[in-house]
Design a protein around this motif. Structure first.
Motif, PDB file in Angstrom:
ATOM      1  N   THR A  29       2.156  -3.380  -3.372  1.00  0.00           N
ATOM      2  CA  THR A  29       0.895  -2.846  -4.008  1.00  0.00           C
ATOM      3  C   THR A  29       0.706  -1.430  -3.942  1.00  0.00           C
ATOM      4  O   THR A  29       1.511  -0.544  -3.327  1.00  0.00           O
ATOM      5  CB  THR A  29      -0.227  -3.455  -3.197  1.00  0.00           C
ATOM      6  N   TYR A  30      -0.186  -0.743  -4.629  1.00  0.00           N
ATOM      7  CA  TYR A  30      -0.365   0.751  -4.696  1.00  0.00           C
ATOM      8  C   TYR A  30      -1.728   0.963  -4.348  1.00  0.00           C
ATOM      9  O   TYR A  30      -2.751   0.498  -4.774  1.00  0.00           O
ATOM     10  CB  TYR A  30      -0.200   1.053  -6.220  1.00  0.00           C
TER      11      TYR A  30
ATOM     12  N   THR B   1       8.989   4.640  -1.826  1.00  0.00           N
ATOM     13  CA  THR B   1      10.132   3.555  -2.238  1.00  0.00           C
ATOM     14  C   THR B   1      11.205   3.743  -1.330  1.00  0.00           C
ATOM     15  O   THR B   1      12.157   2.856  -1.417  1.00  0.00           O
ATOM     16  CB  THR B   1      10.505   3.938  -3.662  1.00  0.00           C
TER      17      THR B   1
ATOM     18  N   TRP C  95       0.699  -1.093   0.101  1.00  0.00           N
ATOM     19  CA  TRP C  95      -0.028   0.010   0.164  1.00  0.00           C
ATOM     20  C   TRP C  95       0.892   1.342   0.146  1.00  0.00           C
ATOM     21  O   TRP C  95       0.806   2.121   0.872  1.00  0.00           O
ATOM     22  CB  TRP C  95      -0.996  -0.134   0.987  1.00  0.00           C
ATOM     23  N   ARG C  96       1.772   1.294  -1.109  1.00  0.00           N
ATOM     24  CA  ARG C  96       2.259   2.682  -1.336  1.00  0.00           C
ATOM     25  C   ARG C  96       1.309   3.524  -2.001  1.00  0.00           C
ATOM     26  O   ARG C  96       0.342   2.837  -2.653  1.00  0.00           O
ATOM     27  CB  ARG C  96       3.565   2.499  -2.395  1.00  0.00           C
ATOM     28  N   GLY C  97       1.501   4.947  -1.661  1.00  0.00           N
ATOM     29  CA  GLY C  97       0.558   5.663  -2.390  1.00  0.00           C
ATOM     30  C   GLY C  97      -0.539   6.415  -1.418  1.00  0.00           C
ATOM     31  O   GLY C  97      -0.487   6.402  -0.232  1.00  0.00           O
TER      32      GLY C  97
END
Length: 321
Positions: A208-209, A153, A123-125
């Motif tokens: 994941t985003y 990142t 859960w980047r973003g």
């Protein structure tokens, strides 16, 4: 250490308060410009700005930090913000839900660390709390990371975990993670003071985003499994508010309970709507008991109160177009 802080909503304000109360000097606070809010759409300062001004911290609100912005006004404000940062005596910048991209020119001035509400690299973003609940994750947490130009990142400085309970909403989890992140960033700043912080690269697998939440996602499709609908109701509480429609009237759904037994009734059929059984709706698989609802212009009400002014028995939630 002297810490510049960049953040905007309540999640960030909790961290700013912890940094201030821990005794760190905050010579500058960056936050988003005031936005229209409320029924009168009057300009409202962010939660971070309110805390900063109440405690005598200088505040800057540039539209952008990118000096190469195409809009001349944004480029000018970015240049002024860059010059302000260069003129400010500080050791590190803490970023939490700021809402603006930090360009290389900003990242190169001093170390920048970020409070991110997920277990990176998952859960980047933009919306990690919403997406973790929606996906049915068993746990989440907070990662303090060193910022670089990529989207979430950077190497990790500290990570802590918390389970996601079966009744946790985004509102509940947000407050828990905000408190966690606030205490964690203070720990990291203390380590930085003593030169003992350790940076660990993020794993290359499991990325994941968490895409930004779109309002249209909150329209419920009762042909889905009850478990998936329950997750959406919790994930979209408080924003944007999951909803369906009954005879063309939009009904927001703020709470639900999973029922083990299914039904042969069509998906969306309201199987019960009374004081004894509550509001029970058939789903593609299984059924849900709705516990808190809201009609247009009304208040959020427990199911028993809602059906007094909006009888639902025998009706059906419309199928999304």
């Amino acid at each position: 250490m002297k810490v510049v802080f960049a953040g905007t909503p309540e999640f960030a304000a909790v961290a700013l308060q912890a940094i201030h109360e821990a005794g760190f000097d905050v010579p500058l606070v960056l936050t988003q410009p005031d936005r229209p809010a409320g029924r009168g759409l009057h300009l409202q300062p962010s939660a971070v700005k309110q805390y900063a001004l109440a405690h005598g911290m200088p505040v800057a609100q540039p539209l952008s930090l990118r000096m190469d912005a195409k809009d001349p006004q944004r480029a000018l404000e970015a240049k002024q913000a860059h010059e302000l940062l260069l003129a400010t005596d500080y050791d590190a910048m803490v970023v939490a839900a700021y809402g603006l991209i930090l360009p290389r020119s900003t990242l190169d001035i001093k170390p920048c660390i970020n409070i991110h509400g997920s277990l990176l690299p998952r859960w980047r973003g933009a919306a990690p709390i919403h997406r973790a609940i929606e996906a049915g994750d068993a746990e989440t947490g907070v990662t303090i990371m060193q910022m670089e130009e990529g989207l979430d990142t950077g190497p990790m400085l500290l990570i802590e975990r918390t389970p996601i309970g079966p009744h946790d909403t985004t509102a509940v989890l947000h407050d828990r993670l905000a408190a966690m992140g606030a205490q964690m960033v203070v720990k990291v700043l203390r380590k930085m003071e003593h030169g003992i912080v350790e940076a660990v690269r993020q794993p290359e697998h499991g990325v994941t985003y968490a895409a930004k939440i779109a309002k249209e996602e909150a329209v419920l499709d009762f042909s889905q499994a009850a478990r998936e609908i329950d997750r959406k109701i919790r994930a979209f509480n408080p924003f944007p508010g999951a909803h369906g429609s009954v005879n063309g009237t939009v009904v927001k759904l703020w709470g639900a309970e999973l029922l083990g037994a299914g039904s042969e009734a069509p998906a969306g059929q309201i199987l019960a709507a009374d004081a004894q059984h509550g509001i029970v709706v058939a789903c593609g698989t299984g059924a849900l008991r709705l516990t808190e609802l809201q009609k247009p212009g009304g208040k959020r009400l427990p199911a028993a109160e809602f059906i007094k002014g909006f009888p639902l028995e025998g009706l059906r939630f419309d199928t999304p177009a």
